[in-house]
Each structure stands twice: as C-alpha cells, then as structure tokens.
Design an enzyme around this catalytic site. Sequence first.
Site, PDB file in Angstrom:
ATOM      1  N   GLY A   1       0.624  -1.310  -0.167  1.00  0.00           N
ATOM      2  CA  GLY A   1       0.187  -0.299   0.053  1.00  0.00           C
ATOM      3  C   GLY A   1      -0.010   0.991  -0.584  1.00  0.00           C
ATOM      4  N   ASN A   2       2.040   1.162   0.415  1.00  0.00           N
ATOM      5  CA  ASN A   2       2.843   2.467   0.942  1.00  0.00           C
ATOM      6  C   ASN A   2       3.231   2.917   0.106  1.00  0.00           C
ATOM      7  OD1 ASN A   2       4.074   0.312   0.789  1.00  0.00           O
ATOM      8  ND2 ASN A   2       6.156   2.023   1.568  1.00  0.00           N
TER       9      ASN A   2
ATOM     10  N   LYS B   1     -12.237 -10.656   6.246  1.00  0.00           N
ATOM     11  CA  LYS B   1     -11.572  -9.541   5.994  1.00  0.00           C
ATOM     12  C   LYS B   1     -12.249  -7.990   5.773  1.00  0.00           C
ATOM     13  CE  LYS B   1      -8.131  -7.387   3.105  1.00  0.00           C
ATOM     14  NZ  LYS B   1      -6.672  -6.968   3.572  1.00  0.00           N
TER      15      LYS B   1
ATOM     16  N   LYS C   1      -3.110  -9.831  -1.872  1.00  0.00           N
ATOM     17  CA  LYS C   1      -2.507  -9.814  -3.348  1.00  0.00           C
ATOM     18  C   LYS C   1      -0.771 -10.610  -2.820  1.00  0.00           C
ATOM     19  CE  LYS C   1       0.687  -6.382  -1.743  1.00  0.00           C
ATOM     20  NZ  LYS C   1       1.110  -6.517  -0.253  1.00  0.00           N
TER      21      LYS C   1
ATOM     22  N   LYS D   1       3.030 -12.240   4.205  1.00  0.00           N
ATOM     23  CA  LYS D   1       3.687 -11.741   2.917  1.00  0.00           C
ATOM     24  C   LYS D   1       4.138 -12.944   3.241  1.00  0.00           C
ATOM     25  CE  LYS D   1       3.060  -7.062   3.772  1.00  0.00           C
ATOM     26  NZ  LYS D   1       2.297  -6.722   2.879  1.00  0.00           N
TER      27      LYS D   1
END
Lengths: 316, 316
Positions: free
Chosen positions: B12-13, B130, B216, B278
């Site tokens: 997102g960053n 979510k 993602k 991740k």
Amino acid sequence: MTSRRVVIALGGNAMTGPDGSATPGAQRDALREASAHIADVVASGVEVVLTHGNGPQVGNLLVKNELAAHVVPPVPLDWCVAQTQATIAFTLTDELDSALIARGLPQRTAGLVTRTLIDVEDPGFREPSKPVGRFLPRDEAERFVSLGQVWEDRGEKGWRRVVASPEPRSVVDSPAIHALAAAGFVVVCAGGGGIPVADDGHDGSALRGVEAVIDKDLTAAILAREVDADTLVIATDVAHVMVDFGTPSARPLGRVTAAELREHAAAGQFARGSMGPKVEAALRFVESGGQRAVITSLEHIADAVQGDDAGTVLTA
Amino acid sequence: MTSRRVVIALGGNAMTGPDGSATPGAQRDALREASAHIADVVASGVEVVLTHGNGPQVGNLLVKNELAAHVVPPVPLDWCVAQTQATIAFTLTDELDSALIARGLPQRTAGLVTRTLIDVEDPGFREPSKPVGRFLPRDEAERFVSLGQVWEDRGEKGWRRVVASPEPRSVVDSPAIHALAAAGFVVVCAGGGGIPVADDGHDGSALRGVEAVIDKDLTAAILAREVDADTLVIATDVAHVMVDFGTPSARPLGRVTAAELREHAAAGQFARGSMGPKVEAALRFVESGGQRAVITSLEHIADAVQGDDAGTVLTA
C-alpha cells in the site's frame, strides 16, 4: 502465414440493457450476446482487437462522485474512463472466453488498460461540448460550476455537464495491443476511446491523465491503423448507414467509396452525436490508408469481416 | 539468451500518501517514487512483472457505492477490484514509462485487467473475515446487514463490513501476462490480488465475478510460479521481517530457509493482517518450487533482485 487482423468497435448496445441500463446484470447479458457474434468472427480465422464505448457507465460513476463528494474526494474523468475499461473488459473477457471455449477455439481474451494521447491545445478544451452524467436542477448544477465545471442549460430536462472531447492523436499502448494480438489473444482495449493523457514531455516521458472523454470510434480508426488492421468494423444498432433518413427517399448505403461518403457527410446527412462520428471514423481509417471500413449491426459483424455483402462498406 | 524474470508485489505504501490517502494526487506521488526503484530493477536487465494492493482504493469505492445507492445501483466487490486495477495501472504505467525513458531504457509498461480463480466452496465464504470500507455507527451498518452484507462490531470505532477472502487458485490471465513480459513489457497485473472469479464450468467456460477480495501477496506467489519467475519480491514499508518484534530480543531476519521461516510463523511471530500473509506468500512460492523470495522495503528492491544482501531472503 500472416493472419488478417480486424478492429471491431462495439457500440453502447453491446454492453447495456435495452433501456440503456449499465447495471452489472444488464452489462453482462448484453456482452454475452455480443460475445457470440465476436466468437464467430474469431472462428473465421482472423485476429480480433475489440474496443468499446462507455457512456452510461461513466455517467453512473459521475453520479457516485457527486453524491459522495462530502466524504470521498471526487476522481477526475480520466479515472472514471479507466474504471469503466476494467469493469467492461473483465465482463467481456469472461463472456468471450466462454463463447470461444464453446466453439472449441484456442484463443483467449485479454483486457488492456489503455491510454490515448491527446493535445492539451485541442480546441475541444476551449469549448467543451460533450454532455456527460445526469441532468440536475439549476441550483445544484451551479454548485459544480462554482467548482470549475462547465454545465449547460438543456431546457426542460435541466442542466447537464459538458466536457472536452479532444481528438485522439495516438493510442499510447498500441505496441502492447499488437504484442497480445500477435500472441493469439483477442484484445479488449481502448475502452471509452482510451484514457485521455497529455504528454508534457513530448516524448512520452511525462504522461498524465486529463479531464476529457474521447470519441471511441475516432480512437478505433487510429487504433486500427496503428495495429495494421485491414478492416475496421463499427458495430452499432442498425444494419446500414442511411441517407435521407426520415424522408420518403430514405435508403441504406451498401458499398460506397470514401469520396461518396464524404459528400453525404458534407451535405449534413449524419447526426452529430450518433452516426456522424462513426462515418467520420470509417472515413479517416480508409483515407489514411486502411483497406476497408464497415458500419453495421452486431448480428452482421461476422459477415462484414468476410465479405462486402453486409452493412455499409467503405473502401478507398 | 533467456532473461531472468521477477515478480514484485507492491504494498500500500507504494500507492498511497503517507497518511494512507488514496486520492489521485497522493497515489500519483507515491507511484512516482516507487517507479524510480522499479526502473532501477528493469535497468539491471531482468523482466519485471508488477502486482499491487488496493485496500484504501477499494474502501473509497465502497463509500461511493453506499452514498449513491438511492440513485445508482451499487456494484459488487469484484467490480470495485477491477476499477482499482485500472486506476492504479494507468497511473503506474504513466509514471514508470517516464522513469524508464529517463534512464534511456527501451521497455514500456502495460496494464492488464486480471482475473484470479477462486473456489466457491472456499471456507472463506462461510466465515467472512476481511474488513473493508469505512466504520459506520450500528444503525447504519444494520441497514446493510439487512441487504445481506456481513458487518462486525469493532467497538469504539463502530461497525465494519467483513467480506470473504478466499484462497487464490490460479491467475486466469497468466498466459497474457507471460506474452507481454516475453515481448519486453513491464506488466502491471493482478492488482488487489486479481478480480475474484468462480468457474461454474470447471474448464474456464463459465467464469463470473464473485463478491470477495483476495490477498494480493498470496496471488503474487501463484503468479510468480505461473509466469516462471525466479524471484518473488514482496515490497513493503520495512527493510526486513522481524522476529520477537516489540521485545528486547527483536531482530531482523536476513537469509533464512523455508523450514526456519515456517517455524517462526508457526510460533505466531507474524501479525495476521500485515506481515503474516507476506511471509506465507514467500513460503508458498519457495515451497512450490520457486527459487527465492525476498521481503524488503521499496528502497531495497533493486538490491534484492541482484543479490542476497538486502531484506529477508528466503530460499528452499
């Protein structure tokens, strides 16, 4: 053996309900029907590049922008165009893949986010004229005018926003479209005429989105030249272009030369907001070196790709 | 000579402002900065496939859906994911093309609308977990619950919608991604984990969008295998994965084996909503035959692609 390649521009009727509705269900039903005709074209052995309109879909997004503006900052028109490219492409890739598989064809569909270059000096920006979004009463429209938008009094129906519709100069992503088509994909691209981008660097090095909408048929004409298509098919809701429309001498045009069609256009035969841009796009394609342009209804696109007996067929 | 190929998953960053804002301006500024680092990777001679998150962007669209529902029928989550793919891809293609041109590189960027296959029997659908969109007071949330949505009481902040986050099974559009990468394009794809689609035909013949969001990073792991990438880079806002985070024995992980990282994960070292997926994605990539996965910050992605001295480097 090199395949023939065609560009097909789908009109609004290929992706909205009979009442013009662009809800997810109506869009899917319409695209399912369109996909059957497109799959027939693929089955005939030509490479197909698809582009499409997005008017009602952008209209819906503008209403959302407007009604949520106090919570979420509105996004510009170029963002709205991008959004409709993805929702239409994803529905169309689903439905067309299904139709291709049903015919036992190996091709699959790919949807490309596509940018179209415009010129910020385009006269379209000085006099915005393309109506978008819904009608509003004067007092509500004036609120948006005060934010810098241009709205026009359209009489009884109320006020409506008008935006710039600059000329498309080139399709930035044509090389990617070519690569996908060459690899055997049916490519869905340049939706809504493409996301309008300006290039402050004049060498592709400083592209940025611009608040405008581009005529999808005019973009299709450029796209067809850039990807070396031999035929541009403009699919609409009528089988032929008509001359003397609405008079006793009304007649459909079959095979026609560019010179003849230019004459009809110059005589004001075609309505500015509907058949006009389609005729202009077909003319530009052929006048700039394209082999053949056909304007016809979805039901006839497979015949139109294969011969000169369907639709209005334009050659040099 | 065959090029190396890497998949980079942007967090997102890379596409929101420092405050998490996803306005067009904040998104563009963040992606411009990310593009400099990505262009450095391209300059090192590897083929690059990019994927990215879309949380704040989807959140904005859900608010618009909600506030305009009395005028425009809300669109489902799969449509929202598609919309964010296009707006992020178009901004990223603009900015990355600019960075590539600035370095004199011949590659250009292409943004693909991407579908990811999920299973409608996925347990995620039985217990949506979510969180998406904004917090609302109980009475407003209950209106949406009555429309079939699932909302959870999140205490002081209010109620929040939760949706299914099913496992990605495969990236439907991997062949198109491969074709574009092989043709020399940097490909932006599978944004937001991909548009979730189910296949009622079990052979790709009946794809349809599904109301869900896909992690993602988990999609990136599958994508990296499907396009034969040797390295999966997960770019986030920290240089290394930490163990014993927040304790005096906190330490960054450098080179690590899959077995070691699995142990740390099993010991609950990684937060479920942030580093957990991740680490899981990196593990899945390597455990399913991928050569190397790296988790690091944007600033280090070029080094991470070239050697084992940047970030947390996972090998079998």
